[in-house]
Every structure is written in C-alpha cells, then in structure tokens.
Scaffold this motif. Structure first.
Motif, PDB file in Angstrom:
ATOM      1  N   GLU A  37       0.830  -1.206   0.000  1.00  0.00           N
ATOM      2  CA  GLU A  37       0.000   0.000   0.000  1.00  0.00           C
ATOM      3  C   GLU A  37       0.869   1.263   0.000  1.00  0.00           C
ATOM      4  OE1 GLU A  37      -4.097   1.345   2.157  1.00  0.00           O
ATOM      5  OE2 GLU A  37      -2.641   0.277   3.399  1.00  0.00           O
ATOM      6  N   ALA A  38       1.900   1.281   0.824  1.00  0.00           N
ATOM      7  CA  ALA A  38       2.775   2.462   0.909  1.00  0.00           C
ATOM      8  C   ALA A  38       3.554   2.684  -0.381  1.00  0.00           C
ATOM      9  CB  ALA A  38       3.734   2.319   2.084  1.00  0.00           C
ATOM     10  N   CYS A  40       2.881   1.579  -3.425  1.00  0.00           N
ATOM     11  CA  CYS A  40       1.983   1.939  -4.528  1.00  0.00           C
ATOM     12  C   CYS A  40       1.512   3.387  -4.399  1.00  0.00           C
ATOM     13  CB  CYS A  40       0.814   0.973  -4.596  1.00  0.00           C
ATOM     14  SG  CYS A  40       1.301  -0.655  -5.227  1.00  0.00           S
ATOM     15  N   ALA A  41       1.297   3.845  -3.177  1.00  0.00           N
ATOM     16  CA  ALA A  41       0.918   5.243  -2.980  1.00  0.00           C
ATOM     17  C   ALA A  41       2.046   6.175  -3.416  1.00  0.00           C
ATOM     18  CB  ALA A  41       0.561   5.489  -1.514  1.00  0.00           C
ATOM     19  N   GLU A  42       3.283   5.785  -3.140  1.00  0.00           N
ATOM     20  CA  GLU A  42       4.441   6.599  -3.530  1.00  0.00           C
ATOM     21  C   GLU A  42       4.645   6.626  -5.038  1.00  0.00           C
ATOM     22  OE1 GLU A  42       7.965   5.067  -1.657  1.00  0.00           O
ATOM     23  OE2 GLU A  42       7.035   5.093   0.321  1.00  0.00           O
ATOM     24  N   GLY A  44       2.425   5.580  -7.514  1.00  0.00           N
ATOM     25  CA  GLY A  44       1.250   5.754  -8.368  1.00  0.00           C
ATOM     26  C   GLY A  44       0.764   4.469  -9.002  1.00  0.00           C
ATOM     27  N   SER A  46      -1.236   0.966  -9.207  1.00  0.00           N
ATOM     28  CA  SER A  46      -2.467   0.492  -8.588  1.00  0.00           C
ATOM     29  C   SER A  46      -2.189  -0.855  -7.926  1.00  0.00           C
ATOM     30  CB  SER A  46      -3.581   0.366  -9.624  1.00  0.00           C
ATOM     31  OG  SER A  46      -3.238  -0.581 -10.608  1.00  0.00           O
ATOM     32  N   TRP A  47      -3.030  -1.219  -6.954  1.00  0.00           N
ATOM     33  CA  TRP A  47      -2.846  -2.518  -6.325  1.00  0.00           C
ATOM     34  C   TRP A  47      -4.194  -3.107  -5.979  1.00  0.00           C
ATOM     35  CZ3 TRP A  47      -3.619  -4.181  -1.147  1.00  0.00           C
ATOM     36  CH2 TRP A  47      -4.033  -3.203  -0.259  1.00  0.00           C
TER      37      TRP A  47
END
Length: 92
Positions: A37-38, A40-42, A44, A46-47
């Motif tokens: 999650e971290a 992918c947030a950094e 961009g 998707s997961w």
C-alpha cells in the motif's frame, strides 16, 4: 536496445498493477499489505488484494508461499516484501 535482447520496456509505475495474494488472519499478509500500500501510494501504481481461500487456482499455486506479490501478473516475491526492491521493480 531492449527489444533486440528480448527485454520488454517497463511501463511507467502509474500503469503497473501490484497484486497481493494472501488470506485473512495472516500476520505476514498484514505486513505485506502495509508495504504494498505504501509503495503503490508513492509510485502511483495500482494494487489489488486477492484472498487465496476464495480461489482454488490461487490456492493450488501459492498456498505454501503466501503472502505472494505479483507485478503485472508475474510473481515478484513471497513471504516478505522488501519495499526498496518493489520500488525498483515499479521503476521508481
């Protein structure tokens, strides 16, 4: 050069998809989810998350390896997720 040597050019991170395969109640899956999650947030990317107990094919393929992380459908890692390695795979 990439095509000449049979290598595919990686898509940008925003176009990449990370899949976490795990099961409820798995502490390693919880740890892996936090990393995925971290990162992918950094980056961009998707997961998505898939529950191995609800998919017989995933169960047969990955039961002894969970959590498993796929990047664009190809196995990236299992058991422990290294954030830096995942960032590199995503091109970040």
């Amino acid at each position: 050069m990439g095509a000449m040597f049979g290598r595919k050019k990686k898509a940008d991170a925003g176009a990449r998809t990370v899949t976490l395969i795990g099961r409820p109640g798995c502490h390693l899956c919880d740890d892996a989810r936090a990393v995925v999650e971290a990162v992918c947030a950094e980056t961009g990317a998707s997961w998505e998350e898939k529950d191995i107990t609800r998919d017989e094919d995933l169960y047969r393929a990955y039961w002894e390896q969970i959590p498993v992380v796929l990047v664009d459908g190809e196995q990236h890692t299992f058991w422990r997720v290294d954030a830096e390695r995942l960032r590199r795979e995503l091109g970040a």
